[in-house]
Enzyme design. Structure first.
Site, PDB file in Angstrom:
ATOM      1  N   THR A  17       3.603   6.410  34.871  1.00 25.63           N
ATOM      2  CA  THR A  17       3.782   7.596  35.713  1.00 25.63           C
ATOM      3  C   THR A  17       2.512   8.002  36.445  1.00 25.63           C
ATOM      4  OG1 THR A  17       5.515   8.417  34.236  1.00 25.63           O
ATOM      5  CG2 THR A  17       4.472  10.027  35.677  1.00 25.63           C
ATOM      6  N   SER A  62       6.428   1.054  31.161  1.00 23.62           N
ATOM      7  CA  SER A  62       6.041   1.142  29.754  1.00 23.62           C
ATOM      8  C   SER A  62       7.099   0.571  28.822  1.00 23.62           C
ATOM      9  CB  SER A  62       5.764   2.599  29.387  1.00 23.62           C
ATOM     10  OG  SER A  62       5.338   2.721  28.062  1.00 23.62           O
ATOM     11  N   THR A  93       3.385   6.078  28.911  1.00 24.13           N
ATOM     12  CA  THR A  93       3.223   6.736  27.613  1.00 24.13           C
ATOM     13  C   THR A  93       4.124   6.182  26.513  1.00 24.13           C
ATOM     14  OG1 THR A  93       4.800   8.466  28.230  1.00 24.13           O
ATOM     15  CG2 THR A  93       2.463   8.887  28.686  1.00 24.13           C
ATOM     16  N   ASP A  94       5.285   5.645  26.866  1.00 26.81           N
ATOM     17  CA  ASP A  94       6.262   5.286  25.836  1.00 26.81           C
ATOM     18  C   ASP A  94       5.742   4.256  24.850  1.00 26.81           C
ATOM     19  OD1 ASP A  94       8.092   7.069  26.808  1.00 26.81           O
ATOM     20  OD2 ASP A  94       9.274   5.583  27.911  1.00 26.81           O
TER      21      ASP A  94
END
Length: 345
Positions: A17, A62, A93-94
């Site tokens: 992102t 991700s 982030t995942d």
């Protein structure tokens, strides 16, 4: 400090992102050109004398991260290691905790910061957390002590004003800016008006020469214990022909069903030579297989304690150790050691 004396930092954009910006024509989110990152976030120039970028092509969502990305990252850092004082990896982030954990084991003799960061909102959005995360990550990657050594020679995650040891983290929030937590280890630094480093908990740079290990064995499965779990599910996972190791996510301090069928399958898996690691489902705390009868029985059968390690860290550690050595008994012994500060002993 003169510009020539300041640190050099390489920003590596893998995807995620943070690297997205709204297209003014169709209002869709698209990756922006990181070669122009100084135009987007000029504040970073205050911390690094040399600031370069490298973008993976194609960029990787991700949720699509695979071990080959970790191998590519380790190889890139190895090839550019002498050129830079620190590295910032921009990542979705995942799976960031998985990637940071794996890199912590793959980079040996690390004496420079490798800081993962990202954002919950694209960097082009007015309320983005991306700019602060990126600026602080660069500052940390460039930070040196009075002797000219890196303050944080570790693989870390910087997110939501906190610097965390990478192999201690897990993602705990999908909506707010404090997306990551390190349940069993304190932050290495916290950012407010200034960045305050928690020096006693930061690893010291090792004396060994820097090297990378990119050979990974990914034959690992994860079994999450839950009420109503069936013998077929347990058997398929623990006894699978293509599985060399299994992470068993147990209750509390390492408890699992006491049913005879469950213990029989565990016993069969151990006799097959498989590596079984006991990791607690609890966000905080440690496995202790000496407290309750079931835990003791698992230990007797040959299940290895994961102590207070996260599932993400245990997965990366297994991939690494199994890639180093084909001897499962050796791997089991190494699992009980804190190799990169991933467990408390």
């Amino acid at each position: 400090m003169e510009l020539k004396d300041r640190a050099s930092v390489l920003i590596i954009y893998t995807g995620g992102t943070i690297g997205m910006k709204e297209d003014p024509v169709d209002q869709t989110l698209k990756p922006f050109d990181f070669s122009q990152i100084m135009d987007e976030v000029p504040e970073m120039a205050k911390f690094a004398g040399k600031l370069d970028s490298y973008t993976f092509d194609p960029i990787i969502d991700s949720s699509d991260v695979e071990p080959r990305l970790w191998q590519a990252l380790a190889t890139l850092i190895r090839d550019r290691y002498d050129e830079y004082d620190g590295f910032v990896i921009l990542h979705g982030t995942d799976t960031m905790s998985f990637s940071a954990s794996a890199l912590s084991f793959m980079l040996n003799g690390l004496s420079k910061p490798v800081i993962f960061t990202g954002s919950q909102l694209p960097i082009g959005r007015p309320r983005t957390d991306g700019k602060e995360n990126l600026i602080s990550a660069v500052e940390i990657a460039a930070a040196k002590d009075a002797s000219g050594h890196a303050i944080v020679p570790e693989v870390c995650i910087y997110f939501g004003s906190k610097l965390l040891r990478g192999n201690r983290t897990t993602k705990i929030n999908s909506e707010y800016f404090n997306a990551f937590r390190s349940p069993n280890y304190p932050p290495l630094a916290e950012a407010g008006i200034a960045i305050k480093y928690n020096l006693p908990v930061i690893a010291k740079a090792p004396e060994e020469e820097f090297s990378v290990h990119t050979e990974l064995d990914t034959r690992v499965s994860i079994l999450k214990i839950h009420p109503g779990i069936t013998p077929q599910v347990v058997r398929n996972i623990l006894l699978g022909a293509e599985t060399r190791a299994v992470i068993i996510e147990t209750y509390g301090a390492g408890n699992a069903p006491s049913a005879a069928w469950f213990l029989d399958i565990v016993n069969e898996a151990c006799h097959m030579g498989k590596i079984l690691v006991n990791v607690t489902q609890c966000l905080q705390g440690s496995v202790n297989m000496d407290i309750y009868a079931t835990g003791k029985r698992l230990k007797e059968l040959g299940v290895v304690s994961g102590y207070d390690a996260t599932t993400e860290s245990t997965l990366g550690k297994l991939f690494f150790l199994m890639g180093v050595n084909k001897d499962n008994d050796w791997v089991k012994k190494q699992l009980c050691e804190s190799l990169k500060g991933e467990i408390s002993k």
